[in-house]
Scaffold this motif. Structure first.
Motif, PDB file in Angstrom:
ATOM      1  N   CYS A 182      -0.490  -1.561   5.773  1.00 43.42           N
ATOM      2  CA  CYS A 182       0.075  -1.483   4.520  1.00 43.42           C
ATOM      3  C   CYS A 182      -0.686  -2.187   3.594  1.00 43.42           C
ATOM      4  CB  CYS A 182       1.450  -1.884   4.431  1.00 43.42           C
ATOM      5  SG  CYS A 182       2.305  -2.100   3.046  1.00 43.42           S
ATOM      6  N   GLU A 183      -1.134  -3.345   3.981  1.00 46.38           N
ATOM      7  CA  GLU A 183      -2.098  -4.135   3.167  1.00 46.38           C
ATOM      8  C   GLU A 183      -3.314  -3.619   2.882  1.00 46.38           C
ATOM      9  OE1 GLU A 183      -2.516  -8.057   5.170  1.00 46.38           O
ATOM     10  OE2 GLU A 183      -0.207  -8.405   4.861  1.00 46.38           O
ATOM     11  N   ARG A 184      -3.929  -2.784   3.861  1.00 46.75           N
ATOM     12  CA  ARG A 184      -5.178  -2.202   3.813  1.00 46.75           C
ATOM     13  C   ARG A 184      -4.989  -1.039   2.627  1.00 46.75           C
ATOM     14  NH1 ARG A 184      -9.070   0.648   7.441  1.00 46.75           N
ATOM     15  NH2 ARG A 184     -10.612   0.125   6.197  1.00 46.75           N
ATOM     16  N   TYR A 185      -4.136  -0.385   2.510  1.00 50.32           N
ATOM     17  CA  TYR A 185      -3.726   0.661   1.603  1.00 50.32           C
ATOM     18  C   TYR A 185      -3.537   0.204   0.316  1.00 50.32           C
ATOM     19  CZ  TYR A 185      -3.142   4.724   4.752  1.00 50.32           C
ATOM     20  OH  TYR A 185      -3.057   5.875   5.771  1.00 50.32           O
ATOM     21  N   ASN A 186      -2.869  -0.929   0.355  1.00 52.98           N
ATOM     22  CA  ASN A 186      -2.572  -1.522  -1.239  1.00 52.98           C
ATOM     23  C   ASN A 186      -3.936  -2.162  -1.812  1.00 52.98           C
ATOM     24  OD1 ASN A 186       0.091  -1.334  -0.772  1.00 52.98           O
ATOM     25  ND2 ASN A 186       0.740  -3.172  -0.073  1.00 52.98           N
ATOM     26  N   ALA A 187      -4.777  -2.814  -0.905  1.00 56.23           N
ATOM     27  CA  ALA A 187      -5.974  -3.202  -1.366  1.00 56.23           C
ATOM     28  C   ALA A 187      -7.037  -2.199  -1.558  1.00 56.23           C
ATOM     29  CB  ALA A 187      -6.741  -4.163  -0.372  1.00 56.23           C
ATOM     30  N   ALA A 188      -6.953  -1.221  -1.101  1.00 59.20           N
ATOM     31  CA  ALA A 188      -7.843   0.059  -1.441  1.00 59.20           C
ATOM     32  C   ALA A 188      -7.683   0.620  -2.717  1.00 59.20           C
ATOM     33  CB  ALA A 188      -7.935   0.786  -0.261  1.00 59.20           C
ATOM     34  N   PHE A 189      -6.136   0.633  -3.122  1.00 56.37           N
ATOM     35  CA  PHE A 189      -5.892   1.582  -4.503  1.00 56.37           C
ATOM     36  C   PHE A 189      -5.552   0.623  -5.402  1.00 56.37           C
ATOM     37  CE2 PHE A 189      -4.183   4.234  -0.805  1.00 56.37           C
ATOM     38  CZ  PHE A 189      -5.173   5.004  -0.594  1.00 56.37           C
TER      39      PHE A 189
END
Ligand SMILES: *Cc1c(COP(=O)(O)O)cnc(C)c1O
Length: 386
Positions: free
Chosen positions: A269-276
């Motif tokens: 979840c954190e990786r997606y949030n950072a990426a977008f």
């Protein structure tokens, strides 16, 4: 296809299943059932727990145990999985659909308090909805996407109106609310699902957890045909809702890995949030300050659900071999609940066609997630977002 959310069976599942077969303990009696119940109760911070054939069965009997019956109303969020509203209907009751707030996607507690104050009256035999004359029997908050509702507010409102609280915590095992675990957030009973797409699974199954042994015993009794003693004597119309030892064997093996699984979900979840985070017009799933979400699903929400945009992105991702999916539709749009009373503020309406869930299996590796991230970014930019 990179799947949305598939089981990650990397522990003792096969060994425990073989044990069931070797001992012939494949049905509803067996030590895995009680070990599974103990393990979930411990993880949830509840005194006791009873295993069910599904989360929906658990919700049904939890509502029955707190006294929900025919023609009652149960306050239910408009934005939820249909199982929450179905469980109310299985009691012969009807959901009173109330909106969620924009910051948590869980029950809007200001709306809840205001609506109960304005539209109900207390009588000797309970709380009544003035317009319909129906009794209001319970509040059913949902921990949306594994993120707890504001339970201190909800339990205070429940106390003011004398209502029991059953939490639909189906996907929230591992979450905390102000540091407290999922089964210790103030609800009378909390219900978990172990369906195949949840963070940990039993193939299918549910748990009803709580501190009050009488309520748990009522659920257990109803789930086992309301049998009295060892003979064929039954004191009410019961159900055959028990979990089997086979399911519990898988569930227990999964529970042994709960912490790692929830950590994996949060990392994804954190990786997606950072990426977008740099894409204008897109926001992350809610993380209200009161909760640490169990991050059941990851994905994105559109600030403005422009017609067709989500369908276009969804289609492009599918063509790229990525299983991304739209999410829940409001309950007041579902045919069985179209006549249910409502208190809506347009938040659930704004979430319709605004949410895309992205691959988030606990065994999703970084390289595969990077492929998803690049495809999602390309698709959004292609469709004029960002
Ligand atoms: C998964 C889920 C359920 C249903 O659980 P089952 O085990 O599939 O019956 C109910 N409510 C919510 C919010 C869920 O996410």
């Amino acid at each position: 296809m990179i799947p949305l959310a598939v089981p990650n069976l990397c522990g003792n599942e096969a060994r425990y299943l073989q044990e069931c077969i070797d001992t012939t303990m494949v049905s509803t009696v067996g030590e895995f059932v009680s070990r599974f119940e103990e393990s979930v109760a411990a993880a949830a911070g509840s005194k006791s727990a009873v295993a069910m054939a599904s989360g929906t069965c658990g919700l049904h009997l939890a509502l029955r145990a707190v006294g929900v019956g025919r023609d009652d109303l149960v306050v239910t969020p408009d934005f939820t999985f249909v199982a929450s509203a179905n469980a109310v209907a299985h009691c012969g009751a009807m959901p009173w659909l109330m909106d969620v707030d924009a910051d948590s996607w869980c029950l809007d507690t200001v709306l809840l308090a205001g609506t109960l104050r304005a539209e109900t009256e207390k009588r000797r035999d309970g709380l009544f909805h003035r317009l319909s004359g129906q009794r209001v029997a319970a509040i059913l908050p949902v921990y949306t996407l594994g993120c707890p509702a504001d339970m201190d507010s909800i339990t205070a409102i429940a106390a003011e109106f004398g209502l029991p609280v059953v939490a639909d915590a189906a996907a929230a095992l591992g979450a905390t609310y102000k540091g407290r675990p999922t089964g210790d957030m103030g609800a009378d009973l909390s219900v978990f699902s172990f369906n195949g797409n949840k963070t940990v699974t039993a193939g299918g199954g549910g748990i009803v957890a709580g501190h009050n042994p009488d309520l748990i015993n009522t659920v257990r009794h109803l789930s086992t045909t309301a049998r009295v003693g060892a003979d064929y004597t039954h004191d009410q119309v019961g159900f055959n809702y028990r979990m089997t030892n086979l399911q519990a064997a898988v569930g227990l093996a999964q529970m042994e890995m709960l912490d790692e699984m929830v950590a994996a979900k949060r990392r994804i979840c954190e990786r997606y949030n950072a990426a977008f985070s740099d894409l204008a017009g897109i926001r992350a799933f809610p993380q209200p300050e009161w909760a640490e979400s169990a991050c059941w699903f990851s994905g994105i929400a559109l600030e403005d659900a422009r017609p067709g945009l989500l369908t276009a992105v969804h289609g492009e991702l599918r063509d790229a071999g990525i299983d991304a999916r739209p999410f829940w539709q409001p309950m007041h749009h579902q045919r069985p609940f179209a006549e249910a009373p409502t208190a809506l503020t347009c938040v659930s309406e704004s979430l319709k066609d605004a949410i895309l869930t992205l691959p988030c299996s606990t065994n999703l590796d970084d390289a595969t997630q990077t492929r998803v991230i690049e495809a999602v970014r390309a698709s959004f930019i292609n469709n004029g977002i960002g």
